[in-house]
Write an enzyme that holds these catalytic residues in place. Structure first.
Site, PDB file in Angstrom:
ATOM      1  CG  ASP A  45      -2.292   0.511   0.996  1.00 11.66           C
ATOM      2  OD1 ASP A  45      -2.435   1.350   0.105  1.00 11.66           O
ATOM      3  OD2 ASP A  45      -3.235   0.136   1.733  1.00 11.66           O
TER       4      ASP A  45
ATOM      5  CG  ASP B 173      -9.618   2.057  -1.027  1.00 10.72           C
ATOM      6  OD1 ASP B 173      -8.605   1.906  -1.742  1.00 10.72           O
ATOM      7  OD2 ASP B 173      -9.588   1.982   0.220  1.00 10.72           O
TER       8      ASP B 173
HETATM    9  C1  GLA Z   1      -6.014   1.235   1.426  1.00 13.33           C
HETATM   10  C2  GLA Z   1      -6.137   0.242   0.276  1.00 13.33           C
HETATM   11  C3  GLA Z   1      -7.230  -0.750   0.590  1.00 13.33           C
HETATM   12  C4  GLA Z   1      -6.907  -1.475   1.884  1.00 13.33           C
HETATM   13  C5  GLA Z   1      -6.721  -0.476   3.008  1.00 13.33           C
HETATM   14  C6  GLA Z   1      -6.192  -1.134   4.266  1.00 13.33           C
HETATM   15  O1  GLA Z   1      -7.156   2.027   1.522  1.00 13.33           O
HETATM   16  O2  GLA Z   1      -6.404   0.905  -0.930  1.00 13.33           O
HETATM   17  O3  GLA Z   1      -7.367  -1.684  -0.469  1.00 13.33           O
HETATM   18  O4  GLA Z   1      -5.751  -2.249   1.712  1.00 13.33           O
HETATM   19  O5  GLA Z   1      -5.799   0.551   2.652  1.00 13.33           O
HETATM   20  O6  GLA Z   1      -5.958  -0.238   5.289  1.00 13.33           O
END
Ligand code: GLA
Length: 390
Positions: A149, A204
């Site tokens: 990430d 997301d």
């Molecule tokens: C980010 C990523 C998600 C997930 C969260 C976890 O938002 O884009 O897919 O992995 O972090 O904290």
């Protein structure tokens, strides 16, 4: 970079050779699996992962091609004095290696999550400064897939940070699918082909068709589709645009919306990472996630991501080339009312006089041989998906 500094002039050509390619031989078709985040967020445990692996087998998902069981954020709590990353001892009392062994015993692959910055998005220790140590730890645990990430990475350069982990994984010597997750913020489709096997191209996903307002950085299914159009040039065997994990089975999309979401992800040659509770799936959810004809489009060996070839308001046609010179076409209705949608052969790279056999992949139904075009009445928030074989 370090090498370059100490290079004598006569070695300059060798020393400034381009950054090494990823070249791990993995993900020749888009990876398929499951990830804990969409449904469980931080509520992960040894038990959840074991039960999910069991369910991946018993539900037929493994047979349909799903392989990777991936724990997302919150499995890690701290680092030991020597810097080794430590799993939450309460949630993972057997340690991560034993869990990976269990997943492997089911004939599946095991994946894990970290962050290129100093902390993960949920404030757990990130990989920054520990890339090689973590890569070797993951390899020793039997990790097969790493999602990295991009939270708390202020001041870092994405290409450099992700390349460092790529090199660390290579040094650790275990084939590990490398999944980049910087949300499209630094246009990874322009540089990540030599760094990772897949890269998130958008923020997301949200569990809805076209909402946008609930979370500032979240996106409904159709907004992600809009962001994916135009990126198709960057996708191919071993390196994929990732429109984020699936929301199929998470209770908010209607059955037509869930089919359209899944079907469009297959059109996009997207990684198919389910994000629901595999232990409790209704028949519709299983039927969607395991539809072999739709999955075959996703997994087509040519690896060509679909592009939007026609848009008339809420009526869209997306198309991709398949191996053997065939095509897949999606007639997508974004409207809340039924719409008549037509795909013309000229939209999909065929001459209008060509006769082609049409097959509806959701209904497993041959539609006969047609010349020039195909028209369907498409239900609200739905996609009719056909293969077209001259
Ligand atoms: C980010 C990523 C998600 C997930 C969260 C976890 O938002 O884009 O897919 O992995 O972090 O904290």
């Amino acid at each position: 970079m370090r090498l370059r500094v100490i290079c004598p002039f006569f070695l300059l050509i060798i020393c400034v050779a381009p950054a090494s390619a990823l070249d791990n031989g993995l993900a020749k078709t888009p990876p398929m699996g499951w990830n804990s985040w969409n449904k469980f967020a931080c509520n992960v445990s040894d038990r959840l992962i074991r039960e999910t692996a069991d369910a991946m087998v018993s539900s037929g998902m493994k047979d349909a091609g799903y392989q990777y069981v991936v724990i997302d954020d919150c499995w890690q709590v701290k680092r030991n004095p020597d810097g080794t990353i430590v799993a939450d001892p309460e949630r993972f009392p057997n340690g991560i290696k034993a869990l990976a062994d269990y997943v492997h015993s089911k004939g599946l692959q095991f994946g894990i999550y970290s962050d290129a910055g100093r902390q993960t998005c949920e404030g757990r220790p990130g990989a920054h400064g520990h890339e090689f140590q973590d890569a070797f730890t993951y390899a020793s645990w039997g990790v097969d897939y790493l999602k990295l990430d991009w939270c708390h990475a202020e001041g870092q350069n994405s290409l450099e940070s992700y390349s460092l982990m790529r090199d660390a994984l290579k040094a650790a010597g275990r084939p590990i699918v490398f999944s980049l997750c910087e949300w499209g913020s630094t246009k990874p489709w322009q540089w990540a082909k030599d760094v990772g096997n897949l890269w998130r191209a958008t923020g997301d996903i949200q569990n809805c068709w076209d909402c946008q307002e609930q979370k500032s950085d979240g996106l409904g299914v159709v907004h992600i589709l809009d962001l994916m159009d135009g990126l198709e040039y960057a996708a191919g065997p071993g390196h994929w645009n990732d429109p984020d994990m699936l929301e199929v089975g998470n209770g908010k999309l209607t059955p037509d919306e869930a089919r359209a979401h899944f079907g469009m992800w297959c059109m996009l040659a997207a990684p198919l990472i389910s994000g629901n509770d595999l232990r409790q799936m209704d028949a519709d959810t299983v039927a969607i996630l395991t539809n072999k004809e739709v999955i075959a489009i996703d997994q087509d060996p040519l690896g060509k991501q679909a592009s939007r070839v026609r848009k008339e308001g809420d009526k869209e046609v997306w198309a991709r080339e398949l191996a053997g010179g065939n095509r897949a076409a999606a007639l997508l209705n974004r409207a809340a009312t039924p719409q008549e949608i037509t795909v013309k052969w000229e939209d999909i790279g065929y001459p209008a006089h060509l006769s082609a056999a049409l097959h509806d992949v959701w209904r497993h139904k041959d539609l006969g041989t047609l010349t020039g075009s195909f028209t369907a009445i498409v239900a609200p928030h739905a996609a009719v998906i056909v293969t077209v074989k001259p």
